[in-house]
Design an enzyme around this catalytic site. Structure first.
Site, short mmCIF file in Angstrom:
data_model
loop_
_atom_site.label_atom_id
_atom_site.label_comp_id
_atom_site.label_asym_id
_atom_site.label_seq_id
_atom_site.Cartn_x
_atom_site.Cartn_y
_atom_site.Cartn_z
N TYR A 83 -14.71 10.49 -0.75
CA TYR A 83 -13.67 10.20 -1.75
C TYR A 83 -13.77 11.07 -2.99
CZ TYR A 83 -12.07 6.10 0.81
OH TYR A 83 -11.54 5.25 1.76
N ASN B 4 -10.80 -4.04 -0.61
CA ASN B 4 -10.74 -2.95 -1.59
C ASN B 4 -9.81 -3.27 -2.76
OD1 ASN B 4 -12.49 -0.89 -0.66
ND2 ASN B 4 -11.07 -0.44 1.02
N CYS C 158 -19.17 -1.65 1.63
CA CYS C 158 -18.33 -0.51 1.99
C CYS C 158 -19.00 0.20 3.16
CB CYS C 158 -18.18 0.43 0.80
SG CYS C 158 -17.12 1.86 1.13
N ARG D 177 0.83 -1.21 0.00
CA ARG D 177 0.00 0.00 0.00
C ARG D 177 0.86 1.26 0.00
NH1 ARG D 177 -4.71 1.89 4.37
NH2 ARG D 177 -4.74 4.07 3.69
#
Length: 436
Positions: free
Chosen positions: A250, A146, A167, A92
């Site tokens: 987001y 994800n 989610c 990540r």
């Protein structure tokens, strides 16, 4: 009922265990099996011990098993929950840092970072689904991994597994809406439409009365409508009023790209990327989890994020089990819900849920101001999924070039090469054969 958690050593797992305990009267769970990989043995054992203490305190008779044997765990499961991270937080961190070298936003689930995560994750989820098909063909897959929309779409396009993507953004948006409007969450009705991490609340009512303008006023005044892992850039009131819909947190990456990029670069220089910050949070969390006197989800878990994850997941399972036709916002094949998107793509929409699964509530066409961005990101997602499955560098290049974070095909090509090289151990589909 047997529930299997793939990625059982996750720091999120105590949240999930709490949800199972709180809804014990709705779902009769007899066994929970936590599955992880051998390199995660220490974390899995810490989580397993804490889960057993939590369940013992609740006086429930739920068996907790820990294993590295995925097939053994999956056999005869009723529900398989996925919450794993291929490559861990180090991968990540690469997803976040590599794009920044090109002045491109690096984020875990959207843009080039989400693209790289999808390339690593989709082959693994498809392997898992083959095992579900063979050893638990009636099981439901509840996917929290994800990028949830792309992962769930890959499952629907390439397997026969019954899958719903989940989610915690919509349920958190509803919770924050209730706080802003100073009402109970149960009094709030919200309809959602869009894609995972690109979903809009298209209407907001309290006891049948439209509250969208009041909600926008509150957000414009600085009331919280954000997730812990996203820079809290303020929304422009005039923009929200013109949009006549509420973007999810987001959306800041798309509607405030310049500001979000500056913040990300500054954070990477000073405090580290979000992945690097989470490493420290998790190190401290697992020290807390080790405490033999701890018998409940600790408050420190709030720092990790994932708020209301357990409520979203376990209430979804409860609706399937009880056949109650309750309303949930989940990731499912479109099947005509949003009429200006293809039927076979996965969307995040308001659904009724029963023992047959999640049925989207028909929305019709989205207006241009919402549809334009969604069409572009869905094209990016479709190409990314195809690249992840086939190992096609052509599709991968097209996907990155399509993404609005990436300024040119030249940057996309260089960025692709860097991402592929950094993720080489996890991308055999690109390196173990001649790629087109």
């Amino acid at each position: 009922m047997k529930i299997v958690v793939i990625g059982g050593g996750s720091s999120y797992t105590p949240e999930l265990v709490e949800g199972i305990i709180l809804r014990a009267d709705q779902i009769n769970v007899e066994k929970i099996v936590f599955v992880d990989i051998e390199s995660g043995k220490e974390k899995l054992e810490i989580i397993g011990a804490l889960a057993k203490r939590m369940i013992k305190k609740s006086e429930l008779s739920i068996q907790v098993d820990l294993t590295f044997n995925r097939i053994e765990a999956i056999t005869d499961a009723d529900f398989v929950l996925t919450q794993f991270r291929v490559g861990g937080l180090d991968a990540r961190a690469n997803d976040e840092r590599i794009p920044l070298t090109y002045d491109v936003i690096g984020q875990e689930t959207v843009g080039p970072g989400g693209f790289a995560k999808a390339l690593r994750t989709i082959p693994v989820i498809l392997d898992l689904c083959k095992e579900i098909e063979n050893y638990a063909s009636d099981a439901w897959l509840i996917n929290f991994t994800n990028p949830a929309g792309m992962v769930t779409e890959a499952v629907h396009k390439y397997t026969s597994v019954k899958a719903i993507g989940l989610c915690n953004v919509p349920i958190n948006m509803k919770e924050m809406t209730a706080n802003i409007l100073a009402v109970d969450r149960e009094a709030v009705t919200m309809s959602f439409a869009g894609l995972n991490h690109l979903v809009y609340a298209t209407n907001v009512t309290v006891n049948g009365v439209d509250q969208m303008p009041t909600l926008i006023e509150g957000i414009a005044e600085g009331r919280n409508m954000n997730m812990r892992n996203i820079h809290d850039a303020p929304w422009e009131k005039d923009f929200l009023l013109a949009l006549k819909a509420l973007p999810c947190p987001y959306h800041r990456y798309y509607y405030m790209m310049d500001e979000m990029l500056v913040e990300e670069k500054q954070a990477a220089l000073e405090g580290g990327t979000r992945a690097e910050q989470v490493k420290e949070i998790e190190r401290a969390l697992f020290e807390v989890y080790k405490n033999p006197a701890l018998k409940e989800k600790p408050k420190e878990l709030e720092e990790r994020g994932g708020a209301l994850y357990s409520e979203a997941a376990i209430s979804l399972i409860a609706s399937i089990v009880s056949d109650d036709d309750a309303i949930h916002t989940v990731n499912v094949p479109n099947n005509g819900a949003i009429s200006n998107l293809p039927d076979d793509v996965v969307v995040e929409v308001t659904c009724t849920v029963n023992q047959s699964g999640a049925k989207p509530i028909r929305i019709g066409p989205l207006p241009p101001e919402l549809n334009g961005l969604i069409q572009q990101i869905k094209a990016f997602e479709v190409l990314t999924i195809e690249a992840a499955v086939t190992g096609s560098k052509e599709k991968a290049l097209l996907a990155l070039t399509m993404n609005p974070f990436v300024p040119s095909s030249k940057v996309a090509k260089a960025l692709l090469e860097d991402l592929l090289e950094a993720n080489k151990p996890y991308l055999p589909q690109f390196f173990n054969k001649e790629c087109s």
